[in-house]
Write an enzyme that holds these catalytic residues in place. Structure first.
Site, PDB file in Angstrom:
ATOM      1  N   THR A 392       0.871  -1.168   0.000  1.00 31.72           N
ATOM      2  CA  THR A 392       0.000   0.000   0.000  1.00 31.72           C
ATOM      3  C   THR A 392       0.906   1.216   0.000  1.00 31.72           C
ATOM      4  O   THR A 392       2.108   1.074  -0.135  1.00 31.72           O
ATOM      5  CB  THR A 392      -0.922  -0.056   1.240  1.00 31.72           C
ATOM      6  N   GLU A 412      -4.582  -3.353  -2.230  1.00 36.59           N
ATOM      7  CA  GLU A 412      -4.451  -4.498  -1.316  1.00 36.59           C
ATOM      8  C   GLU A 412      -3.068  -5.121  -1.454  1.00 36.59           C
ATOM      9  O   GLU A 412      -2.104  -4.488  -1.074  1.00 36.59           O
ATOM     10  CB  GLU A 412      -5.559  -5.512  -1.549  1.00 36.59           C
ATOM     11  N   GLU A 431      -8.997  -6.463  -2.948  1.00 37.46           N
ATOM     12  CA  GLU A 431      -9.352  -6.019  -1.594  1.00 37.46           C
ATOM     13  C   GLU A 431     -10.330  -6.947  -0.880  1.00 37.46           C
ATOM     14  O   GLU A 431     -10.360  -7.002   0.353  1.00 37.46           O
ATOM     15  CB  GLU A 431      -9.948  -4.612  -1.663  1.00 37.46           C
ATOM     16  N   SER A 460      -7.036  -2.106   7.628  1.00 36.66           N
ATOM     17  CA  SER A 460      -6.127  -1.735   8.718  1.00 36.66           C
ATOM     18  C   SER A 460      -5.601  -0.322   8.518  1.00 36.66           C
ATOM     19  O   SER A 460      -4.823   0.165   9.340  1.00 36.66           O
ATOM     20  CB  SER A 460      -4.922  -2.671   8.740  1.00 36.66           C
TER      21      SER A 460
HETATM   22  N1  GLU Z   1      -5.887  -4.330   2.377  1.00 34.03           N
HETATM   23  C1  GLU Z   1      -5.107  -3.633   3.326  1.00 34.03           C
HETATM   24  C2  GLU Z   1      -5.983  -2.892   4.309  1.00 34.03           C
HETATM   25  O1  GLU Z   1      -6.903  -2.253   3.911  1.00 34.03           O
HETATM   26  C3  GLU Z   1      -4.288  -2.632   2.619  1.00 34.03           C
HETATM   27  C4  GLU Z   1      -3.251  -2.150   3.458  1.00 34.03           C
HETATM   28  C5  GLU Z   1      -1.966  -2.859   3.200  1.00 34.03           C
HETATM   29  O2  GLU Z   1      -1.980  -4.009   2.798  1.00 34.03           O
HETATM   30  O3  GLU Z   1      -0.958  -2.221   3.411  1.00 34.03           O
HETATM   31  O4  GLU Z   1      -5.740  -2.930   5.463  1.00 34.03           O
END
Ligand code: GLU
Length: 593
Positions: A392, A412, A431, A460
């Site tokens: 991310t 994601e 996602e 997160s």
């Molecule tokens: N899918 C993760 C989330 O929304 C994205 C964040 C990440 O993987 O750094 O928490």
């Protein structure tokens, strides 16, 4: 990180620190220099932080395509200097209308993660473009087309592949090789792009030009929308039809971002604005801070202080307890109510903190029951832990008027689903793998994070802002899947308890535990990570029973956790600063006096 690159980041940081001007300037802090330059260009052309954020996001789609883009979603926190308001644009991807709680476990058994996450089934309805457009229309001063201009130039004329992109192509777990369109961009002629190679993305430039000419509807309707729907019908052959995406043209046409109020918390006299559900980011950071507040974490005379085993032990145990709650209680509360008040209630957190023993690791860290402290009683739910990926991007921007953006954005996994929309040159997210693969549904309640039509998967991501005496002080955040929450906690403690500057707080080694089971990961392997987490401190943690640190007497802190970009305001002078993370090509550019 090569020495030169580190020096480059440092020089930029020092430049921004040195230029303590009385008159305000704008600052961008981004994980890639070309994307930082796109934001700086908006500021230099008279734009505000929201304009700059739009330009950075589009440019990141070009130069950091493995991490975020218009095929994904994110959370943009905006502080508006004029009104003092903090608002969040939630452009999280949503499950299609045809999604179902059992779609990742059609026969009662979860589909293997690696197959599901590289199939259309995992693709959520993308939100980034609608979110950026909404923010621009509400608070920006520039047209969408102007903010797309730097990205169009970067895609059309190309840019030099940096070490991080090259590494992500090389170590891609197959994700840039599964689909021909993705391979054609990142492995032309079957050869992975290497650091220093020049990358031109003609299809992506064309896509951005269409959006610049016709607006976001060019993405969410018509030929491009049809291409997205078709692309997400691809599935790994092992899964057959069960792996195909369920997104329809109607899902795309109806996608709308949400405007949300931040979650407000307090810690040692500071006020925090954090990300509410559908992210677990704000609630989980604030739960941990609430458990830690009774302890004088900054006081080395009492055996605490940065990196002391006593401090680290408390951090680990607070993380385990908060992550146990997160697994049970937090999801998209537009669909399933989350007991936010209970989770953050001082008395509830005191019951949680009382479980921490000073001289010994807790055997088990179970979720608590916050509902007696919440307004609405919620039935108890069993926990499920979906797998999460470590990628991310986060950037922070402040403009000369004092408006601030703290934006975490993602597709994601690194490379998302690996599916590039044919002819359009951007990657689709995966996602929906942030949902529970096995539903927790029972007669009493839907699981907080079970798949449901239109629902957003629990995130997160934790864009954060810090205020003192009602005045903005800092904005920061990180990528890193569930470790995001802990990176934000580490930085917050470094600033408030350990009295570090933002750049020190970012560079310092981090510690992270993302499951109640408590496997510790920590950093220390790179030169800039100072002060180190010493082997003696690690040995004490081992003696307390903590797991994941390897053998006694060895360096167990070898991870790399997150990538934090931040802007701050010096309370005394009102001067703006930026700070960026050497863990990637973090870059600070200052615009103005
Ligand atoms: N899918 C993760 C989330 O929304 C994205 C964040 C990440 O993987 O750094 O928490």
């Amino acid at each position: 990180m090569p020495l030169l690159q580190y020096v480059y980041v440092l020089v930029l940081c020092l430049l921004s620190t040195a230029a303590l001007a009385a008159s305000p300037a704008g600052v961008v802090a981004v994980s890639h220099p070309a994307a930082a330059a796109a934001g700086a260009r908006m500021l230099a052309e008279g734009g505000n932080a929201i304009d700059a954020a739009a330009a950075v996001q589009f440019a990141l789609n070009v130069v950091e395509p493995q991490s975020s883009g218009i095929g994904g979603g994110g959370f943009m926190m905006v502080y508006l200097a004029k009104t003092g308001e903090t608002v969040i644009v939630d452009s999280r991807e949503r499950a299609p209308a045809q999604a179902s709680a059992d779609m990742f476990a059609p026969d009662g058994l979860p589909i293997p993660f690696a197959l599901a996450s590289t199939s259309g089934l995992a693709v959520g309805v993308p939100g980034t473009l609608r979110g950026v457009d909404l923010a621009l229309r509400r608070w920006g001063t520039k047209k969408l087309s102007s903010t797309l201009a730097p990205a169009i130039e970067l895609a059309e004329h190309g840019f030099r592949v940096n070490r991080f992109l090259a590494e992500d192509i090389r170590l891609d777990s197959g994700r840039t090789q599964l689909q021909p369109e993705t391979a054609a961009i990142f492995r032309p002629g079957g050869v992975p792009l290497a650091e220093g190679d020049w990358l031109v993305q003609t299809d992506l430039a064309k896509t951005f030009k269409q959006i610049a000419a016709k607006g976001p509807d060019a993405f969410y309707q018509g030929a491009l929308a049809r291409a997205i729907v078709q692309a997400q019908q691809r599935a790994r052959s092992e899964l057959g039809a069960a792996g195909r995406g369920r997104m329809s043209l109607a899902d795309l046409a109806h996608y709308q971002p949400a405007l949300r109020a931040p979650l407000i918390g307090h810690y040692r006299g500071w006020t925090l604005a954090g990300m509410p559900p559908p992210s677990s980011g704000g609630l989980t950071v604030m739960q941990m801070l609430g458990m830690l507040e009774p302890y004088p974490l900054g006081d080395s005379a009492q055996g605490y202080g940065f990196g002391s085993p006593q401090t680290l032990h408390l951090m680990i145990e607070a993380m385990r307890l908060a992550f146990a709650d997160r697994a049970v209680w937090i999801g998209d509360d537009d669909t399933v109510p989350v007991p936010r008040l209970g989770l953050l209630h001082r008395e509830y957190l005191a019951t949680r903190a009382a479980l921490i023993q000073p001289g010994q690791r807790m055997n088990t860290a179970l979720a608590g029951d916050p509902t007696p402290w919440d307004k609405t009683a919620i039935p108890e739910k069993p926990a499920r832990l979906p797998a999460e990926s470590p990628h991310t991007t986060h950037f922070s921007i402040i403009d000369r008027w004092g408006n601030v953006v703290s934006y975490t954005s993602t597709i994601e996994a690194t490379w998302g689903s690996g599916i590039t929309v044919p002819g359009y040159g951007f990657l689709l997210n995966n996602e929906l793998t942030d949902f529970n693969f096995l539903p927790v549904t029972d007669s009493a309640a839907d699981g907080a994070n079970d798949v449901a039509p239109g629902k957003r998967p629990r995130s997160s991501m934790a864009p954060m802002m810090l205020f003192k005496d009602g005045r903005f002080v800092a904005a920061y955040g990180s990528p890193g899947g569930a470790t995001i929450i802990n990176s934000v906690l580490n930085v917050t403690l470094n600033l408030i308890d350990h009295g570090m500057t933002m750049q020190q707080a970012i560079a310092a080694p981090r510690l992270s535990v993302t499951h109640a089971a408590g496997k510790v990961s920590c950093e220390g392997g790179q030169d800039f990570m100072r002060p180190g987490l010493g082997i003696a401190a690690q040995d004490t943690l081992r003696q307390l029973g903590h797991v994941g640190l390897g053998d006694a007497g060895t360096q167990g802190c070898l991870g790399s956790i997150g990538s934090v970009q931040a802007v701050t305001i010096e309370p005394a002078s009102g001067a703006a600063h930026g700070a960026a993370d050497p863990r990637r090509e973090g870059t600070v550019i200052r615009v103005g006096p």
